[in-house]
Every structure is written in structure tokens, then in C-alpha cells.
Design a protein around this motif. Structure first.
Motif, PDB file in Angstrom:
ATOM      1  N   ASP A  64       3.602  -1.695   9.076  1.00 11.35           N
ATOM      2  CA  ASP A  64       3.558  -0.159   8.800  1.00 11.35           C
ATOM      3  C   ASP A  64       4.945   0.622   8.715  1.00 11.35           C
ATOM      4  O   ASP A  64       5.471   0.969   9.659  1.00 11.35           O
ATOM      5  CB  ASP A  64       2.638   0.247   9.579  1.00 11.35           C
ATOM      6  N   ILE A 119       0.893  -1.207   0.064  1.00 14.30           N
ATOM      7  CA  ILE A 119      -0.048   0.249  -0.077  1.00 14.30           C
ATOM      8  C   ILE A 119       1.103   1.194   0.045  1.00 14.30           C
ATOM      9  O   ILE A 119       1.651   1.308   1.147  1.00 14.30           O
ATOM     10  CB  ILE A 119      -1.038   0.078   1.324  1.00 14.30           C
ATOM     11  N   LYS A 159      -3.160   5.195   4.989  1.00 14.61           N
ATOM     12  CA  LYS A 159      -2.628   4.037   4.736  1.00 14.61           C
ATOM     13  C   LYS A 159      -2.641   3.156   6.218  1.00 14.61           C
ATOM     14  O   LYS A 159      -3.094   1.832   6.152  1.00 14.61           O
ATOM     15  CB  LYS A 159      -1.071   3.921   4.448  1.00 14.61           C
ATOM     16  N   THR A 160      -2.312   3.950   7.248  1.00  9.00           N
ATOM     17  CA  THR A 160      -1.957   3.288   8.609  1.00  9.00           C
ATOM     18  C   THR A 160      -3.292   3.118   9.024  1.00  9.00           C
ATOM     19  O   THR A 160      -3.650   1.967   9.638  1.00  9.00           O
ATOM     20  CB  THR A 160      -1.457   4.125   9.491  1.00  9.00           C
ATOM     21  N   GLY A 190       1.427   5.413  -1.042  1.00  8.67           N
ATOM     22  CA  GLY A 190       0.860   6.840  -1.089  1.00  8.67           C
ATOM     23  C   GLY A 190       1.311   7.863  -0.017  1.00  8.67           C
ATOM     24  O   GLY A 190       2.133   7.548   0.659  1.00  8.67           O
ATOM     25  N   ILE A 215      -2.874   4.847  -2.541  1.00  8.57           N
ATOM     26  CA  ILE A 215      -4.093   5.670  -1.701  1.00  8.57           C
ATOM     27  C   ILE A 215      -3.621   7.293  -1.775  1.00  8.57           C
ATOM     28  O   ILE A 215      -2.418   7.387  -1.384  1.00  8.57           O
ATOM     29  CB  ILE A 215      -4.238   4.981  -0.368  1.00  8.57           C
ATOM     30  N   TRP A 273      -5.779  -0.043  -7.941  1.00 13.37           N
ATOM     31  CA  TRP A 273      -4.656  -0.981  -7.547  1.00 13.37           C
ATOM     32  C   TRP A 273      -4.713  -2.014  -8.584  1.00 13.37           C
ATOM     33  O   TRP A 273      -5.742  -2.239  -9.257  1.00 13.37           O
ATOM     34  CB  TRP A 273      -5.236  -1.443  -6.233  1.00 13.37           C
ATOM     35  N   ASN A 284       6.301   4.033   2.177  1.00 14.94           N
ATOM     36  CA  ASN A 284       6.348   5.044   1.457  1.00 14.94           C
ATOM     37  C   ASN A 284       7.444   5.192   0.279  1.00 14.94           C
ATOM     38  O   ASN A 284       7.981   6.010  -0.134  1.00 14.94           O
ATOM     39  CB  ASN A 284       6.277   6.491   1.990  1.00 14.94           C
ATOM     40  N   VAL A 310       2.721  -1.767   4.026  1.00 17.92           N
ATOM     41  CA  VAL A 310       2.372  -0.112   3.875  1.00 17.92           C
ATOM     42  C   VAL A 310       3.703   0.476   3.817  1.00 17.92           C
ATOM     43  O   VAL A 310       4.870   0.275   4.783  1.00 17.92           O
ATOM     44  CB  VAL A 310       1.690   0.481   5.017  1.00 17.92           C
TER      45      VAL A 310
END
Lengths: 328, 250
Positions: free
Chosen positions: B171, B35, B43-44, B37, B218, B226, B203, B201
Motif C-alpha cells: 500500500d 491499483i 484502494k486501501t 486512483g 478506482i 481495468w 498513487n 496500491v
């Protein structure tokens, strides 16, 4: 705790500025204006702050000095075996006897029984307020606890005398309303607000990430409290309990009214007792300054001071021991 | 085949503010979903709805459904049992205030495993999987909170693995870890995929590219699109997806 180290400050001032205002000027602090006056002002402030810090040590030393000075004349002639080993306390008889054993035992007994009630109650209340109660209940309870903490000790004494006494006579089989258990209940009630508010602070200081981590592992709330929060907050919780103990050992007015003031070693929870503190409070008015009775009362004061200091030192060692273990 | 995790029309509100807007997304068993974004895009929050830790955030309101193994998470018999099936690693490392060994043995013990030999095996395996074993094997008695940030992060991972979860949520697990260790953990995670479904998750879009079978993008509370990782990186449907994955903003 375990937070990641904050980003390091960039090293200030160690780099030549090179911005054209005089090549090679090093440092971020501009030259002090008004040099000497400023310097003197800073010195005064520094001195004052230093004094504030040292004042606590000076005060403790002064207290010890003056109390010892008052008690000093009686020290060489003191029968220490009698003082620590005898339960006969007759300071005003023709041949005065100063056996303080029953007072020491009474004092410690009432404090221990009080703590046996106050520590579980206080910690439980703190856990409830910090972890289980909703925001509105929490605020209400905190206010109630502050009010409880503000009740003067003499009022607690009244409560012991008028409310708890009859209850103990009727339900606990006490002959006299003023007894060990009565004093302990009152002391417990007095210590609980202290224990609750400090423990609650300690628990709230544990980062939420700990709670979340434990819960994400499938722990229920009680397991989270027991296995994660208590260890994380242990120093604060210990400090809270020690302050409670300190209060219970040193409290005077309430125990004077609630414990019955009979000089004896208690054999049951409902035996009347007399404490060191109550003895000083009750007899100081009668004692003539400079006479042995007066001096022995001061000696009892020293003893109390030593006991409370010892409790604090022991607590300190426990906390340090826990830290040392953590660092090993 | 029922998807292992499925979000159906999921919205989350914090107070009046919408944190997730009608997300529908599913994750197949034994795959890795990345994931990605920008920060603060939800996301979290999405992760927290899976094991219902979202409920600890006061004022959070969840609409729509999250299914794990076809079962709505709010309909499960025991939320604690649900959480034990889902390993969760948070972005900031949390060594619990107990020894390294106990940190990892905590959850298995709670499940009734008390034999020292059995626990030893679990602890060693989890610490090896999280690439921490070599650094701590001689000092398992050390308080977990005394480890460095990066080590604590791996300890957190070891703890999450200690229950052999069927779903592992990570995460931004690598923000406190050096690149070499990150690569090692990534390798381990690729292998763990045989045993569990992983939701990652991150970045770091390149991390998602390396590891994920599917990627979800996201942005500002919305699921932009997706799909399969290769597809997402080579031919995204939406222009904004391509720009984000190429690092043009974020």
C-alpha cells in the motif's frame, strides 16, 4: 516513538520580507509596543512558572528537612544495630527497646504479597479493557474502576475487618482475622484501580498501526499483546506498577485495621504483622513530642521516605536502562 | 485457471458511507496488479478485505465476496493462517518495538522455526530483498523503531516477506523512501513476481506503468475500468481513466 518526523516548520523570520515596508527588515515579530511594561509582565510570568516547577523540589527538600529535624535529637544515641537488627519493639517500657526489623519486614512483606496479586490482576484487567472489551463494556468497567479508586482507605480497612477476616479464618486456617494475607488482599484491591487505569492509558497510547502490523503477520490477539503491545508500552506499564508499589508501601489506615498489628516476623501468609506505617499511626497519639519515642517514630518516617524514594529511583533506572538499550 | 485473487461484487461500507461499490476484479497468479486512483477512493480498503484486516475497523461492513485461491476469505478455517499467506505492507512504516532481527524473525518463529542458522538465512534474505541489508547488517540488535522512516518502511517489507507469502500487498510502499531505493525495491519486486502474486496500491501512475501487468483504476469507490497495463495507458476505454493516468487530476 516511531512516527515519521513531521514536516519541518518553514524557518520563520530569517528571510528579508521585502514587501516594501522598509527594505531589509528582518524578522516576523513586529517591534514590541509598550516595550518595558510588556517585558516586565513577561518576566513575572516566567518567574511564576519557574517557581511552580521548582516548588516540587522545594517541597521534597522541606519534607526531608522537617522530618529529620524532628528525629535529630535521638540520632546520636540511637542503637542502629538494635533498630535494624532486633525484633523487640517496646517503646513504652521502663527500658525502651526500638527494634524495627519486624516492622520493616512486615511492611515489605505485605507490600510484596499485595503486588504479587495486584500486578497480574491489574495488567490483565487493563489488557482486557483496552484490547478485548467492546466499547460499552469498556466504559462501564472504567467507571467501576474509578469508583473503586475513590473508596477511602478506612473503608477498605472495614472490609478487611468484617469480610475478609472471617473468610481467612474459615478457609485459610488463620488464627486471627487480621494478618499478612488480609492486609495484602486489601492493598492489592486498593492498588488495582491505579494500575489498571495507568496501564490502560499506556496500552491505548500504542499506535493502532502496531496492532495492525502484528495481526497482518498472522499473530493472534494474545501474541500481539505479549510481543508487541507490552514492549511498546513497557515504560507506562512499569510506571503503573511502581505507583501501585508506592501505594502498597505507604498505605496506613487499611493495613492498621487489617494486619493484626503483632510485632513479629511472619512465618506464614496468615501470621499477623505490623507495618512501619501502622506503627506511626497507632503510636503517634501516645508519644510525647520531644521524647525519644516520638523521635524514633519520626525516624521510621524517614525510613519510609527512603524506601519509597529508593523504589522510585530504581524504577527510573529500569526505565532509563531500557531506553539506553533501545538507543544503543 | 482459477484466479489467485478474485473480488466478486464487493462492497464495503463504513457506517452508512459506501467506501467500495460493487467491485469485480481478478488477479492471475504470479502477476502484478497495480491499483491506482485518487486519495480516498477506496484502494486501501480493497487491500484490507483480502486478509480481513478490514474487520479491525469498527463499523465496517463487507458485502459480496473475496476469493483467495478459489476460497472465500470469510469461509477459511483460520483467519491467522490466511493472513500468514498474505504479506501486507502499509503506507506508514511500522517498526515493531523489538530488534531489527526479531522484527523479521517474528513471523517465522511463530511458525515454529527456531534454529538460529535457519533464521539467520531467512533474516538475511528478506533484508536483502528489501534492500535494507547493507544498512543494518552490523546492527541487527538495534530496536526496529530506531531506524529512519525509510528504513522502517523497508523493514516492514522484509517482515512481510519473512513468511514467503504467496500474495504480497503493498500500500503505497514508496511514499517514505527515496527514489533510488524505490527503484531498487521495484527491481526486487519484479523478480519476486516469480514466487508470488503482487497487489500494488500506488498513487504514482508511472510506478504502476513500470511494474504492473494489469492496472485497475478506482475512483470515488467505483472500479472505473481495468485491463492490461499497456492498453490502459495507451487506449483507455473511459475518458476519465486517460485523464487520471496522464496526471490531469488526482
Amino acid at each position: 516513538m516511531s512516527l515519521p518526523p513531521a514536516a519541518a516548520e518553514p524557518p520563520g523570520g530569517a528571510v528579508p520580507t521585502g514587501d516594501g515596508n522598509g527594505g531589509g527588515v528582518v524578522g516576523r515579530v513586529p517591534a514590541r509596543r509598550g516595550g518595558r511594561a510588556m517585558f516586565r509582565g513577561e518576566w513575572v510570568i516566567e518567574f511564576l512558572i519557574r517557581l511552580c516547577g521548582w516548588s516540587s523540589i522545594i517541597c521534597v527538600a522541606a519534607i526531608f528537612y522537617f522530618i529529620i529535624q524532628e528525629a535529630a535529637p535521638v540520632l546520636p544515641t540511637m542503637d542502629w544495630g538494635e533498630f535494624f537488627g532486633s525484633v523487640i519493639w517496646r517503646p513504652t517500657s521502663a527500658v525502651p527497646r526500638y527494634g524495627a526489623l519486624a516492622l520493616i519486614v512486615g511492611n515489605l512483606a505485605v507490600a510484596i504479597v499485595a503486588m504479587a496479586m495486584a500486578v497480574p490482576l491489574g495488567l490483565g484487567a487493563a489488557v482486557y479493557i483496552s484490547e478485548f472489551a467492546g466499547p460499552r463494556v469498556r466504559e462501564t468497567m472504567k467507571i467501576a474502576i474509578e469508583v473503586l479508586a475513590a473508596v477511602p482507605s478506612i473503608v477498605w480497612g472495614f472490609i478487611g475487618l468484617t469480610i475478609i477476616s472471617p473468610l481467612l479464618i474459615r478457609y485459610a486456617g488463620a488464627e486471627l482475622g487480621g494478618n499478612l494475607l488480609n492486609g495484602a488482599v486489601i492493598l492489592a484491591l486498593m492498588s488495582v484501580p491505579l494500575i489498571v487505569s495507568i496501564s490502560e492509558d499506556a496500552l491505548r497510547a500504542v499506535p493502532d498501526s502496531y496492532r495492525e502490523a502484528a495481526m497482518a503477520l498472522g499473530a493472534n490477539k494474545w501474541e500481539m499483546v505479549r510481543r508487541v503491545l507490552f514492549p511498546a508500552a513497557r515504560n507506562g506499564l512499569l510506571a503503573a506498577c511502581m505507583l501501585g508499589v508506592g501505594r502498597a508501601v505507604g498505605e496506613t489506615m487499611a493495613v492498621l485495621l487489617a494486619t493484626g498489628n503483632v510485632v513479629q516476623i511472619p512465618h506464614s501468609f496468615v501470621d499477623p504483622i505490623k507495618t512501619l506505617t501502622a506503627t506511626i499511626a497507632a503510636e503517634m497519639g501516645e508519644a510525647t513530642p520531644g521524647q525519644p519515642h516520638y523521635q524514633v517514630l519520626f525516624l521510621i518516617g524517614i525510613l519510609l521516605l527512603v524506601i519509597t524514594c529508593a523504589i522510585n529511583v530504581i524504577a527510573d533506572f529500569i526505565i532509563k536502562g531500557a531506553k539506553a538499550k533501545a538507543n544503543a | 485457471m482459477t484466479p489467485h485473487i478474485e473480488f466478486r461484487n464487493l462492497s464495503v461500507f463504513y457506517g452508512g458511507k459506501r467506501a467500495l461499490d460493487r467491485i469485480s476484479l481478478s488477479v492471475r497468479r504470479n502477476t502484478i496488479l497495480g491499483i491506482v486512483g485518487p486519495a480516498n477512493s477506496g484502494k486501501t480498503t480493497l487491500l484490507k478485505t483480502i486478509n480481513r484486516t478490514i474487520e479491525f475497523i469498527s463499523g465496517a461492513k463487507v458485502e459480496g465476496d473475496v476469493f483467495v485461491d478459489g476460497e472465500e476469505v470469510r469461509a477459511v478455517e483460520s483467519v491467522y493462517a490466511l493472513r500468514r499467506r498474505i504479506g501486507m505492507v502499509f503506507p506508514l512504516p511500522v517498526g515493531l518495538p523489538m530488534s531489527v532481527y526479531d522484527n523479521v524473525a517474528y513471523a517465522p518463529r511463530r511458525m515454529g522455526i527456531h534454529g538460529r542458522a535457519e533464521l539467520d538465512v531467512i533474516v538475511e534474505q528478506c533484508l536483502r530483498d528489501s534492500v535494507l541489508w547493507d544498512e543494518v547488517k552490523d546492527r541487527l540488535d538495534l530496536l526496529g523503531t530506531r531506524l529512519s522512516g525509510g528504513q522502517q518502511q523497508r523493514l516492514t517489507l522484509a517482515r512481510a516477506l519473512s513468511l514467503s507469502p504467496e500474495i504480497l500487498c503493498l500500500d503505497e510502499f514508496s511514499i517514505a523512501i527515496d527514489p533510488v531505493t524505490t527503484m531498487k525495491i521495484e527491481e526486487v519486486l519484479m523478480r519476486l513476481r516469480e514466487r508470488m502474486t503482487i497487489v500494488l496500491v500506488t498513487n504514482l501512475t508511472q510506478q504502476a506503468r513500470r511494474m504492473a501487468d494489469h492496472v485497475a483504476f478506482i475512483n470515488a469507490s467505483e472500479l472505473v475500468e481495468w485491463g492490461e497495463t499497456g492498453q490502459m495507458f495507451s487506449a483507455p476505454v473511459r475518458e476519465i481513466t486517460g485523464r487520471y493516468l496522464n496526471g490531469e487530476f488526482g
